[in-house]
Motif scaffolding. Structure first.
Motif, PDB file in Angstrom:
ATOM      1  N   ILE A  35      26.877   8.526  75.727  1.00 28.65           N
ATOM      2  CA  ILE A  35      27.005   8.327  74.279  1.00 28.65           C
ATOM      3  C   ILE A  35      26.072   9.238  73.475  1.00 28.65           C
ATOM      4  O   ILE A  35      26.461   9.814  72.466  1.00 28.65           O
ATOM      5  CB  ILE A  35      26.811   6.831  73.938  1.00 28.65           C
ATOM      6  CG1 ILE A  35      27.272   6.547  72.517  1.00 28.65           C
ATOM      7  CG2 ILE A  35      25.417   6.359  74.167  1.00 28.65           C
ATOM      8  CD1 ILE A  35      27.466   5.073  72.239  1.00 28.65           C
ATOM      9  N   GLY A  36      24.836   9.390  73.942  1.00 33.29           N
ATOM     10  CA  GLY A  36      23.867  10.189  73.192  1.00 33.29           C
ATOM     11  C   GLY A  36      24.199  11.659  73.229  1.00 33.29           C
ATOM     12  O   GLY A  36      24.261  12.326  72.189  1.00 33.29           O
ATOM     13  N   SER A  37      24.414  12.184  74.429  1.00 29.40           N
ATOM     14  CA  SER A  37      24.652  13.621  74.516  1.00 29.40           C
ATOM     15  C   SER A  37      26.004  13.991  73.918  1.00 29.40           C
ATOM     16  O   SER A  37      26.186  15.112  73.451  1.00 29.40           O
ATOM     17  CB  SER A  37      24.537  14.126  75.955  1.00 29.40           C
ATOM     18  OG  SER A  37      25.462  13.464  76.764  1.00 29.40           O
ATOM     19  N   PHE A  38      26.962  13.078  73.898  1.00 36.31           N
ATOM     20  CA  PHE A  38      28.266  13.390  73.325  1.00 36.31           C
ATOM     21  C   PHE A  38      28.248  13.329  71.804  1.00 36.31           C
ATOM     22  O   PHE A  38      28.805  14.185  71.126  1.00 36.31           O
ATOM     23  CB  PHE A  38      29.327  12.433  73.884  1.00 36.31           C
ATOM     24  CG  PHE A  38      30.731  12.782  73.455  1.00 36.31           C
ATOM     25  CD1 PHE A  38      31.331  13.956  73.875  1.00 36.31           C
ATOM     26  CD2 PHE A  38      31.457  11.942  72.619  1.00 36.31           C
ATOM     27  CE1 PHE A  38      32.624  14.301  73.483  1.00 36.31           C
ATOM     28  CE2 PHE A  38      32.754  12.265  72.217  1.00 36.31           C
ATOM     29  CZ  PHE A  38      33.337  13.450  72.654  1.00 36.31           C
ATOM     30  N   PHE A  39      27.589  12.313  71.254  1.00 33.50           N
ATOM     31  CA  PHE A  39      27.637  12.114  69.802  1.00 33.50           C
ATOM     32  C   PHE A  39      26.570  12.898  69.025  1.00 33.50           C
ATOM     33  O   PHE A  39      26.739  13.115  67.841  1.00 33.50           O
ATOM     34  CB  PHE A  39      27.490  10.624  69.468  1.00 33.50           C
ATOM     35  CG  PHE A  39      28.797   9.881  69.460  1.00 33.50           C
ATOM     36  CD1 PHE A  39      29.541   9.738  68.294  1.00 33.50           C
ATOM     37  CD2 PHE A  39      29.308   9.351  70.624  1.00 33.50           C
ATOM     38  CE1 PHE A  39      30.766   9.071  68.296  1.00 33.50           C
ATOM     39  CE2 PHE A  39      30.528   8.673  70.641  1.00 33.50           C
ATOM     40  CZ  PHE A  39      31.256   8.537  69.471  1.00 33.50           C
ATOM     41  N   ASN A  40      25.484  13.288  69.700  1.00 34.47           N
ATOM     42  CA  ASN A  40      24.433  13.894  68.886  1.00 34.47           C
ATOM     43  C   ASN A  40      24.949  15.185  68.266  1.00 34.47           C
ATOM     44  O   ASN A  40      25.619  15.982  68.929  1.00 34.47           O
ATOM     45  CB  ASN A  40      23.172  14.124  69.727  1.00 34.47           C
ATOM     46  CG  ASN A  40      23.212  15.438  70.459  1.00 34.47           C
ATOM     47  OD1 ASN A  40      22.925  16.476  69.874  1.00 34.47           O
ATOM     48  ND2 ASN A  40      23.576  15.400  71.740  1.00 34.47           N
ATOM     49  N   PRO A  41      24.647  15.407  67.011  1.00 35.07           N
ATOM     50  CA  PRO A  41      25.238  16.578  66.317  1.00 35.07           C
ATOM     51  C   PRO A  41      24.564  17.902  66.652  1.00 35.07           C
ATOM     52  O   PRO A  41      24.970  18.925  66.115  1.00 35.07           O
ATOM     53  CB  PRO A  41      25.071  16.224  64.840  1.00 35.07           C
ATOM     54  CG  PRO A  41      23.980  15.224  64.786  1.00 35.07           C
ATOM     55  CD  PRO A  41      23.886  14.533  66.105  1.00 35.07           C
ATOM     56  N   PHE A  42      23.567  17.885  67.538  1.00 35.60           N
ATOM     57  CA  PHE A  42      22.836  19.126  67.825  1.00 35.60           C
ATOM     58  C   PHE A  42      23.327  19.827  69.087  1.00 35.60           C
ATOM     59  O   PHE A  42      23.150  21.017  69.249  1.00 35.60           O
ATOM     60  CB  PHE A  42      21.337  18.825  67.909  1.00 35.60           C
ATOM     61  CG  PHE A  42      20.871  18.094  66.695  1.00 35.60           C
ATOM     62  CD1 PHE A  42      20.661  18.779  65.505  1.00 35.60           C
ATOM     63  CD2 PHE A  42      20.700  16.715  66.714  1.00 35.60           C
ATOM     64  CE1 PHE A  42      20.282  18.092  64.365  1.00 35.60           C
ATOM     65  CE2 PHE A  42      20.318  16.028  65.581  1.00 35.60           C
ATOM     66  CZ  PHE A  42      20.115  16.715  64.389  1.00 35.60           C
ATOM     67  N   PHE A  45      29.602  16.816  70.662  1.00 37.83           N
ATOM     68  CA  PHE A  45      30.931  17.301  70.274  1.00 37.83           C
ATOM     69  C   PHE A  45      30.974  17.918  68.882  1.00 37.83           C
ATOM     70  O   PHE A  45      31.772  18.806  68.609  1.00 37.83           O
ATOM     71  CB  PHE A  45      31.974  16.180  70.395  1.00 37.83           C
ATOM     72  CG  PHE A  45      31.973  15.180  69.284  1.00 37.83           C
ATOM     73  CD1 PHE A  45      32.657  15.446  68.099  1.00 37.83           C
ATOM     74  CD2 PHE A  45      31.295  13.974  69.399  1.00 37.83           C
ATOM     75  CE1 PHE A  45      32.663  14.516  67.063  1.00 37.83           C
ATOM     76  CE2 PHE A  45      31.296  13.050  68.374  1.00 37.83           C
ATOM     77  CZ  PHE A  45      31.981  13.325  67.196  1.00 37.83           C
ATOM     78  N   TRP A  46      30.062  17.476  67.969  1.00 39.32           N
ATOM     79  CA  TRP A  46      30.093  18.020  66.606  1.00 39.32           C
ATOM     80  C   TRP A  46      29.873  19.530  66.596  1.00 39.32           C
ATOM     81  O   TRP A  46      30.314  20.226  65.688  1.00 39.32           O
ATOM     82  CB  TRP A  46      29.038  17.339  65.731  1.00 39.32           C
ATOM     83  CG  TRP A  46      29.369  15.921  65.371  1.00 39.32           C
ATOM     84  CD1 TRP A  46      28.775  14.795  65.868  1.00 39.32           C
ATOM     85  CD2 TRP A  46      30.365  15.469  64.446  1.00 39.32           C
ATOM     86  NE1 TRP A  46      29.349  13.672  65.320  1.00 39.32           N
ATOM     87  CE2 TRP A  46      30.332  14.065  64.438  1.00 39.32           C
ATOM     88  CE3 TRP A  46      31.287  16.123  63.633  1.00 39.32           C
ATOM     89  CZ2 TRP A  46      31.184  13.294  63.655  1.00 39.32           C
ATOM     90  CZ3 TRP A  46      32.140  15.358  62.840  1.00 39.32           C
ATOM     91  CH2 TRP A  46      32.076  13.948  62.861  1.00 39.32           C
TER      92      TRP A  46
END
Lengths: 800, 124
Positions: A35-42, A45-46
């Motif tokens: 969840i963290g590595s996928f959602f973080n905007p840095f 996926f962003w």
């Protein structure tokens, strides 16, 4: 001491806490990404949310370019690479493929090498085992070694270096979104991975095997009925090579058909649909409005996102080609250069045979062959599985190939791509890309072995030609259609049709060459063959090209987009004749008035399709009953044979239904099926009034991982399997190209997708709606970057 | 005013750390700023949540705007939420991590007081 404790305790606490927080937020659970590595905007996926206006700095100075290069991306982000040295082109094609399609390349290579379970878990283990058992990975390994002896190996090495330059300079935040979603890292590319992509194409284009179904059906119906219902030759057929061609070559010898007859409960999983419908044609200057030859090609493959094709122009001092390439494979597969244009359709010959193995004993490690005992060689394959222990599988190799089914009676698979280790497909494309005339085109095909293709050609000099090219196994008349006796060495193939004898036509009298996956030749061709051939598009195409004169580009566009279905034009009047004196309704009036065009917003095609399906279900009740009783895979007669039976033998015994005391005829079946289809239509239209063809037959372009959110469903488009615009649920024209061999060359093209493989890019699916409307883009075959200035989105300049 | 400046500094530092070092380190910045701000537990939790929420949410909004929401629409379909909710969810995941670390930072700063008060040598 107290100070130390006061200092140490918080530090330890911090470290412990960090680990405690980091682990759950950075670990995937089941099929979900961390969840963290996928959602973080840095770095998640962003970061894949591409800017709508292309730009940014791309530094390729460390790439090892020999001479300065300019890459211009046009308004559709098609790269036009201007180099001096050919090897620079190779580097940059590899780089560009990776830049835009890295995940597609990775997953295609993984699929062929049987490594999907590593990423997706145990549900794909069986698929992986089947790929390894078919020999794709092993053959790719051999191909990669043997390519060293092919021409153009240095180009291939540079291509791989270009891909790896991109991968090596890729930070985690730049990973394609699918890597983040499925939580894995890209691997370095290799020549072997390119070979995996080639094998993946082989699987799609010549991986079909119906031996099991044909053998079971022949057992069920008996040999006489089987031959009656499944004749090899459609008398109405209009072959690719016109009958005027004289086959001076000698034919192969006949041998007794030694097929094993018996039920097999297993089912082949065929990755290739029965008819992969592609079209290509070339017309001579004398038939065109502007007096220039025109070449057209629309290969109908699996429609996917990212698209199977990547459009590119590559120019150096000795090379200037434009067209579509396959990510993972260098050069242009379908396209044109300053002198010629070329394209392909699939040949569809049966190059896959099953042999029944006669084991010596229950250990099943040795088998009989011509009275001798042969030992299998055992190959242990390891399959890594996500979140599970690795699985080992032992594959038994026989002289025929790997044992494919082991339960009960065992079958070994002989598949052509595993046998042609000298398949220099890349060298063939390279020569084709550079060819300047007919002779160079002809010779460029020599190294191409598999998957066999109908290579079409047209040149500025005015030549047109078509050659059926690939290693075509020499088989006796019926061999290869059924399961063969694996204890007799005489059942092996007797080599391949010599290059000079594969079907070929050059500047025919009729003024055009064309193919639409139909029979390559008429019955006078001296080499017996069997395969999966089209019966309607080829006839329709030849007939229309015969008729056409003063052909314009607009005519060619209209022909590629034609939704006219010859099978409907032949079947429907026959069905209507059977019911017209018994039934009259507005339902039938719609069908009587219909022009046999499968337009997206038409309603009649829905009614016809329902009726046709219901009619087919009734005719072949003997086969479907046998299929369900024996739980064995069966073969169903082709539509042309049904039409022939209606035309010539409306009282054919197979029109009689097995479950009734009455003896039914074609008329009874037509009425029964009409009634059934009207009921189905009524129930469907209760939910969807005015149910039109595009809604009834939904066309979807799925993401390669089949994630619905990354796919496009319900595309507003007409066409059907037997129309030239051959669109089925997930298959269709994957690239439409029209090339006018004028000076300068003019060309138009489109494919259903976009140049970018990134779902977060504005260029991921930007061409789909235009493709669905039958529109084309003019292809900018520009001699220099300056000539592209009105169409430039982005430019990269690389100094050596 | 001083505290506001500290919070602004915290926001900037969190951005820089997340962009140039590692995204996970943005979760650890409360370890510096919570003891510095000397807030009670509730305020520490709320501020830790808010700072990381703002950093993650605003970064996602910027990326989403320059992409005109193309990717957000795709991922929204994947996780079955609307695009605005996806942005909020991104901020919330960051904020949650920030709040947890703020709690840790608060707890860690408390033992100093306990130890020191037992020795009648309270250091604030």
């Amino acid at each position: 001491m107290i100070h130390l404790r006061r200092l140490l305790m918080p530090i330890l606490f911090c470290i412990g806490y960090t680990l405690l927080l980091y682990y759950p937020i950075n670990t995937s659970s089941g099929s979900l990404p961390p969840i963290g590595s996928f959602f973080n905007p840095f770095s998640g996926f962003w970061q894949n949310a591409e800017k709508t206006t292309p730009g940014g700095r791309i530094n390729l100075s460390g790439m090892g370019i020999i001479d300065p290069v300019v890459i211009v991306f046009d308004e559709r982000m098609v790269p036009h690479v201007y180099a001096t040295d050919d090897l620079d082109l190779a580097l940059l094609q590899g780089y560009l493929h990776a830049k835009d399609r890295l995940w597609q390349m990775d997953i295609t290579a993984r699929q062929a090498s049987g490594r999907l379970a590593e990423i997706f878990g145990g549900r794909l283990l069986e698929n992986d085992q089947r790929m390894r058992r078919m020999g794709l990975a092993k053959t790719a390994e051999n191909l990669a070694k043997n390519w060293a002896a092919c021409d153009d190996y240095k180009y291939l090495e540079n291509y791989v270096a270009g891909v790896n330059y991109y991968i090596n300079n890729l930070s985690k935040k730049e990973f394609p979104v699918e890597f983040k979603l499925f939580n894995y890292h890209p691997e370095l590319w290799s020549i072997e991975k390119t070979a995996h992509v080639v094998m993946s194409m082989n699987l799609m284009l010549c991986g079909r095997n119906e031996d099991l179904a044909a053998t079971n059906t022949r057992h069920l119906l008996g040999m006489k009925d089987f031959d009656d219902l499944f004749p090899k030759w459609n008398p109405k057929q209009s072959p690719i090579i016109p009958s005027e061609v004289d086959w001076s070559d000698s034919g192969n010898q006949k041998r007794k058909d030694q097929s094993v007859i018996g039920f097999r409960p297993e089912r082949m999983i065929n990755d290739a649909p029965r008819h992969i419908g592609s079209n290509n044609w070339a017309v001579q200057a004398g038939k065109t409005e502007d007096g220039f030859p025109i070449l057209c090609n629309d290969p109908h493959l699996s429609l996917t996102l990212p698209s199977i094709w990547y459009e590119i122009q590559m120019k150096s001092e000795e090379y200037n080609a434009y067209g579509v390439s396959l990510p993972g494979i260098p050069h242009i597969a379908i396209g044109f250069n300053e002198y010629i244009a070329w394209g392909e359709t699939n040949v569809g010959m049966d190059v896959s045979d099953l042999y029944e193995i006669e084991w010596v004993d229950s250990a099943r490690n040795s088998y009989h062959l011509d009275g001798k005992v042969m030992n299998v060689s055992l190959e242990v394959e390891e399959f890594k599985v996500k979140n599970a222990a690795p699985v080992l599988d032992t594959i038994k190799q026989t002289i025929w190939g790997p044992v494919f089914f082991e339960e009960g009676r065992s079958l070994a698979l002989q598949w052509l791509p595993n046998l042609v280790s000298d398949n220099c497909i890349i060298a063939s494309f390279e020569s084709l890309n550079r060819a300047t005339n007919f002779l160079e085109y002809y010779e460029s095909l020599r190294p191409f072995k598999s998957p066999a293709q109908n290579f079409i050609f047209a040149s500025k000099e005015g030549d047109i030609a078509l050659k059926v090219q690939g290693a075509l196994p020499i088989k006796p008349a019926k061999e290869g259609r059924f399961i063969l006796d694996g204890s007799k060495k005489g059942n092996e193939w007797s080599g391949y049709v010599p290059f000079e004898s594969t079907p070929f036509v050059h500047n025919p009298v009729r003024g055009f060459v064309a193919s639409a996956n139909q029979h390559p030749t008429d019955t006078t061709y001296p080499y017996a063959y069997h395969g999966y051939f089209d019966d309607f598009r080829g006839r329709s195409l030849n007939e229309r090209l015969h008729r056409m004169d003063k052909i314009s580009i607009a005519d060619m566009k209209a022909l590629q987009n034609s939704t006219f279905d010859l099978s409907a034009a032949e079947l429907l009047p026959l069905l209507l004749d059977l019911v017209v004196d018994t039934m009259d309704s507005s339902w039938l009036t719609d069908l009587k008035m219909w022009n046999h065009e499968f337009e997206g917003d038409a309603i009649a095609p829905v009614k016809f399709s329902l009726w046709e399906n219901a009619f087919n279900d009734l005719i072949w009740d003997e086969i479907s009953a046998g299929e369900s009783t024996a739980d064995a895979e069966m073969l169903y007669p082709e539509l042309w044979r049904t039409i022939e039976m209606l035309e010539k033998t409306p009282d054919h015994p197979y029109f009689d239904l097995t479950g009734t005391s009455k003896v039914e005829t074609a008329k009874d079946l037509a009425l029964l099926s009409l009634d059934k289809s009207m009921h189905i239509y009524d129930s469907l239209t209760q939910d969807t009034p005015n149910l039109d063809w595009k809604t009834f037959r939904s066309v979807n372009i799925n993401h390669l991982s089949r994630i619905p959110a990354f796919s496009i469903a319900g595309i507003d488009v007409g066409g059907t399997a037997n129309a030239l615009n051959s669109i089925k649920g997930t298959h269709g024209p994957s690239w439409r190209m029209i090339v006018q061999l004028s000076d300068p060359i003019k060309a138009w093209g489109i494919y259903p997708g976009g140049q970018s493989g990134n779902p977060g890019s504005p260029y991921y699916q930007n061409m789909i709606s235009d493709w669905a409307r039958g529109e084309y883009y003019e292809l900018h075959f520009a001699a220099s970057p300056d000539a592209l200035k009105d169409f430039t989105s982005m430019t990269i300049t690389i100094k050596s | 005013m001083k505290k506001l400046l500290i919070v602004l500094f915290w926001l900037v530092l969190t951005y820089l750390v997340a962009i140039y070092v590692h995204w996970f380190l943005s979760f650890l910045t409360p370890l510096i700023f919570i003891p510095w701000l000397k807030l009670d537990l509730l305020r520490s939790l709320l501020l830790g949540f808010l700072v990381i929420f703002i950093v993650w949410f605003s970064a996602a909004v910027i990326l989403n705007l320059r992409n005109t929401g193309v990717l957000a629409e795709m991922i929204s379909g994947l996780v079955n939420v609307s695009s605005p909710l996806l942005l909020l969810a991104t901020g919330f995941i960051g904020g949650f991590g920030g709040a947890l670390t703020s709690w840790l930072a608060y707890v860690m700063s408390t033992p100093y007081k306990l130890v020191d008060s037992s020795r009648n040598d309270v250091i604030d």
